[in-house]
Design a protein around this motif. Structure first.
Motif, PDB file in Angstrom:
ATOM      1  N   PHE A 181     -10.565  -4.000   8.005  1.00 65.42           N
ATOM      2  CA  PHE A 181      -9.424  -3.145   7.658  1.00 65.42           C
ATOM      3  C   PHE A 181      -9.748  -1.663   7.830  1.00 65.42           C
ATOM      4  O   PHE A 181      -8.890  -0.851   8.178  1.00 65.42           O
ATOM      5  CB  PHE A 181      -9.037  -3.379   6.193  1.00 65.42           C
TER       6      PHE A 181
ATOM      7  N   SER B 233       0.808  -1.216   0.000  1.00 69.35           N
ATOM      8  CA  SER B 233       0.000   0.000   0.000  1.00 69.35           C
ATOM      9  C   SER B 233       0.842   1.268   0.000  1.00 69.35           C
ATOM     10  O   SER B 233       0.312   2.365  -0.081  1.00 69.35           O
ATOM     11  CB  SER B 233      -0.943   0.001   1.209  1.00 69.35           C
TER      12      SER B 233
ATOM     13  N   THR C 164     -10.666  -3.506   0.371  1.00 72.35           N
ATOM     14  CA  THR C 164      -9.759  -4.092   1.351  1.00 72.35           C
ATOM     15  C   THR C 164     -10.054  -5.584   1.484  1.00 72.35           C
ATOM     16  O   THR C 164     -11.163  -6.028   1.151  1.00 72.35           O
ATOM     17  CB  THR C 164      -9.916  -3.422   2.729  1.00 72.35           C
TER      18      THR C 164
END
Length: 358
Positions: A154, A84, A149
């Motif tokens: 999350f 990410s 996600t």
């Protein structure tokens, strides 16, 4: 002959740009498998607008797209990343897409840096990437029209919290191949081994399997193996890619997931679907993200605590027929529910791509 719905899917996908944050010229890791599979599936839908590569090759492609974006009829973009943490060019490109009023969906695959224990384990050169993650997530949430996600849990760790989000777990790479054999004496373990990944319980399992009637063992396919595992004669150790694993002629009773770290409660193990793709039932610790995803599928035997995993393996070795219903469920139901095509369709529908069948 393609169905009318499939033709609609192809027309709608032509207006979408797929971006993958990884070089997939040589696939050796789970993120590369995921990005490669998603790219192939998007292309099968008619999406020919693709930017995939390492940060340098990706930046060159993004620069070209900045100059030629007006000539392309792109209305939507989807980003499937390997980590990410984005590089500056990635963030700049997302801002340009937003200014062009292109609807953006972004998959955030990890929230490790939001956990305090993760920060304490970093070495000095990893600290910039740690803060880069926090910056990237803030930009993602501010720019994206929809955040994806692995699980909805999350979202509680993303700052700021996205307004539009949904769970997007991994998928099976192909219909199950048959590496299951009820007459086998071996279990399969894929991936890293550490205390948080169940080293103690894997070692205890090897001890118990060694003294079981007829003997039993575990094949470890991993890059690095702790010395504690190497001392057991019933531990076979190899390092190979997933593609090489699928070509093995060996058969197993099942796959093992012994993870028990806090983070594992909110995510979905990629190796879970790797085992399913090999046609193997899974013996695993009780992790909420995994359990909730496949609760209705009955494809896993779930330990109440990770300490119970050696007991379960020993029980299965003495009565392997208890796995037959789990194997049948993998063959009959799982691939239809969790394949890459369904994953792509979910993305396109959440982004409201025009032309999709309702």
């Amino acid at each position: 002959m393609k169905s009318p719905d499939r033709i609609l899917d192809r027309k709608s996908a032509r207006s979408l740009l797929f971006i993958g944050y990884y070089d997939i010229s040589e696939i050796t890791s789970a993120p590369q498998v995921r990005i490669s599979a998603m790219m192939t599936t998007f292309k099968s839908f008619g999406c020919n607008n693709v930017i995939v590569g390492g940060r340098l090759s990706r930046a060159k492609a993004q620069l070209k797209w900045i100059f030629y974006l007006r000539s392309r009829k792109i209305t939507h973009a989807y980003i499937e990343n390997s980590t990410s943490t984005a590089w500056p060019m990635d963030l700049l490109f997302l801002i340009i897409l937003k200014l062009k009023k292109i609807k953006i969906g972004i998959f955030i695959r990890d929230v490790y840096p939001a956990f305090h224990y993760f920060r304490s384990k970093l070495v000095w050169y990893q600290v910039p990437l740690y803060w880069g993650w926090h910056l990237s997530v803030r930009v993602y949430v501010s720019i994206a029209d929809h955040i994806f996600t692995p699980t909805e849990d999350f979202v509680d760790f993303l700052k700021p919290r996205p307004l539009h989000y949904s769970a997007l777990p991994p998928a099976m790479s192909q219909p199950p191949i048959n590496m299951f054999n009820v007459g086998s004496k071996k279990f399969l373990y894929l991936g890293g081994i550490s205390e948080l990944y169940g080293l103690e319980y894997l070692a205890n399992s090897l001890e118990r399997l060694a003294v079981s009637p007829g003997g039993g063992g575990i094949d470890f396919i991993t890059r690095e193996v702790p010395d504690r595992i190497k001392q057991y004669p019933n531990a076979s150790i190899q390092s190979m890619s997933y593609a090489e694993i699928t070509k093995l002629e060996k058969t197993y009773l099942g796959g093992i997931i012994a993870t028990h770290e806090p983070y594992s409660q909110i995510t979905v193990n990629v190796k879970l679907f790797d085992y399913f793709s090999l046609g193997l039932p899974v013996i695993m610790s009780n992790m909420r993200g995994n359990v909730e995803l496949i609760a209705n599928e009955k494809t896993c035997i779930i330990a109440g605590t990770p300490e119970e995993i050696p007991d379960l393996l020993e029980e299965i070795l003495s009565n392997p027929n208890i796995l037959l219903p789990y194997k049948a469920n993998i063959n009959n139901r799982l691939y239809r529910a969790h394949n890459w095509e369904n994953r792509v369709l979910r993305i396109m529908k959440k982004l409201n791509v025009k032309g999709l069948p309702r």
